[in-house]
Design a protein around this motif. Structure first.
Motif, short mmCIF file in Angstrom:
data_model
loop_
_atom_site.label_atom_id
_atom_site.label_comp_id
_atom_site.label_asym_id
_atom_site.label_seq_id
_atom_site.Cartn_x
_atom_site.Cartn_y
_atom_site.Cartn_z
N GLY A 36 24.44 21.32 50.05
CA GLY A 36 25.89 21.53 50.04
C GLY A 36 26.73 20.28 49.93
N LEU A 37 26.09 19.16 49.58
CA LEU A 37 26.83 17.90 49.51
C LEU A 37 27.13 17.50 48.06
CD1 LEU A 37 24.96 15.79 52.21
CD2 LEU A 37 27.05 17.16 52.46
N ILE A 38 28.37 17.07 47.86
CA ILE A 38 28.81 16.55 46.57
C ILE A 38 29.22 15.10 46.79
CG2 ILE A 38 30.58 16.68 44.78
CD1 ILE A 38 30.67 19.67 45.20
N ASN A 39 28.56 14.19 46.09
CA ASN A 39 28.92 12.78 46.15
C ASN A 39 29.74 12.45 44.91
OD1 ASN A 39 27.49 12.09 48.57
ND2 ASN A 39 25.62 12.31 47.40
N PHE A 40 30.92 11.90 45.15
CA PHE A 40 31.87 11.61 44.07
C PHE A 40 32.36 10.19 44.23
CE2 PHE A 40 36.38 11.95 42.48
CZ PHE A 40 36.08 12.14 41.14
N GLU A 41 32.25 9.41 43.17
CA GLU A 41 32.76 8.05 43.18
C GLU A 41 33.67 7.88 41.97
OE1 GLU A 41 31.28 3.39 42.96
OE2 GLU A 41 29.80 4.99 43.07
N TYR A 42 34.91 7.51 42.23
CA TYR A 42 35.90 7.33 41.17
C TYR A 42 36.31 5.86 41.15
CZ TYR A 42 40.04 7.77 38.29
OH TYR A 42 40.95 7.62 37.28
N PHE B 82 31.71 15.20 49.83
CA PHE B 82 32.37 16.45 50.19
C PHE B 82 31.29 17.47 50.54
CE2 PHE B 82 35.07 14.44 46.93
CZ PHE B 82 36.22 14.26 47.67
N GLU B 83 31.59 18.33 51.50
CA GLU B 83 30.64 19.36 51.90
C GLU B 83 31.16 20.73 51.50
OE1 GLU B 83 27.92 20.65 55.73
OE2 GLU B 83 29.34 19.01 55.91
N LEU B 84 30.30 21.48 50.82
CA LEU B 84 30.66 22.83 50.41
C LEU B 84 30.40 23.81 51.55
CD1 LEU B 84 28.99 22.81 46.89
CD2 LEU B 84 31.44 22.81 47.36
N ASP B 85 31.12 24.90 51.54
CA ASP B 85 30.89 25.99 52.48
C ASP B 85 29.45 26.49 52.28
OD1 ASP B 85 30.96 29.16 52.94
OD2 ASP B 85 32.45 28.19 54.23
N LYS B 86 28.81 26.89 53.36
CA LYS B 86 27.41 27.35 53.30
C LYS B 86 27.23 28.58 52.41
CE LYS B 86 25.96 24.17 56.02
NZ LYS B 86 25.64 22.93 55.35
N SER B 87 28.30 29.34 52.15
CA SER B 87 28.18 30.53 51.30
C SER B 87 28.09 30.18 49.81
CB SER B 87 29.36 31.48 51.52
OG SER B 87 30.56 30.89 51.06
N VAL B 88 28.43 28.94 49.44
CA VAL B 88 28.38 28.51 48.04
C VAL B 88 26.93 28.26 47.65
CG1 VAL B 88 29.09 26.75 46.37
CG2 VAL B 88 30.70 27.52 48.13
N LYS B 89 26.48 28.91 46.58
CA LYS B 89 25.08 28.80 46.15
C LYS B 89 24.89 28.00 44.87
CE LYS B 89 23.74 30.85 49.70
NZ LYS B 89 23.35 29.98 50.79
N THR B 90 25.84 28.08 43.93
CA THR B 90 25.71 27.33 42.68
C THR B 90 27.07 26.77 42.25
OG1 THR B 90 26.04 29.27 41.28
CG2 THR B 90 23.77 28.70 41.80
N VAL B 91 27.01 25.64 41.56
CA VAL B 91 28.18 25.08 40.90
C VAL B 91 27.91 25.19 39.40
CG1 VAL B 91 29.55 22.99 40.51
CG2 VAL B 91 28.71 23.51 42.80
N THR B 92 28.89 25.69 38.66
CA THR B 92 28.68 25.94 37.23
C THR B 92 29.58 25.10 36.32
OG1 THR B 92 30.22 27.80 37.30
CG2 THR B 92 27.87 28.30 37.60
N HIS B 93 30.74 24.67 36.82
CA HIS B 93 31.70 23.93 36.00
C HIS B 93 32.45 22.91 36.85
CE1 HIS B 93 31.24 27.74 33.84
NE2 HIS B 93 31.54 27.06 32.75
#
Length: 126
Positions: free
Chosen positions: A94-100, A24-35
């Motif tokens: 900005g990339l989130i790799n998720f495997e379920y 998944f790709e986050l919007d470029k304005s997103v700077k940190t993930v906290t939870h």
């Protein structure tokens, strides 16, 4: 100045024993993930059958086989405590790799279900 953001990314589990890998790709304005948390339309199946791997900006947050039980929330949990804290992870690329992965557990009967990775963090103000 930073603002709060929240986003859900969803995958479909359509067969028993299925593994789904998604980036998944986050919007470029997103700077940190906290939870983050794992949500599902069939919480019983995700709880008993689910495991996952999570990577944010090439930083492994949860290793392969991490039990969904550890990060799922229930209605009895206070709304302010429903997501797992991971500090302040820089989103970098900005990339989130998720495997379920769905795995038979002997207690449940498979039915198709959806799983969502819910994340919260900070983004730049518009």
């Amino acid at each position: 100045m930073v603002k709060f953001f929240s986003k859900d990314f969803t995958v479909e589990i359509t067969s028993a024993g299925q593994s789904v890998k998604k980036t998944f790709e986050l919007d470029k304005s997103v700077k940190t993930v906290t939870h983050y948390a794992i949500l599902s339309n069939r919480e019983d199946l995700a709880y008993y059958r689910g495991s996952f791997r999570l990577e944010i900006n090439k930083d492994e947050i949860a290793p392969e086989g991490y039990s969904a039980k550890k990060v799922m929330c229930w209605p009895t949990v206070s709304p302010n405590e429903r997501l797992k804290s991971i500090g302040r992870k820089n989103t970098g690329n900005g990339l989130i790799n998720f495997e379920y992965t769905d795995t038979a557990d002997g207690r449940t009967t498979f039915a198709a279900y959806t799983v969502s990775l819910s994340i919260e963090g900070e983004r730049e103000e518009d």
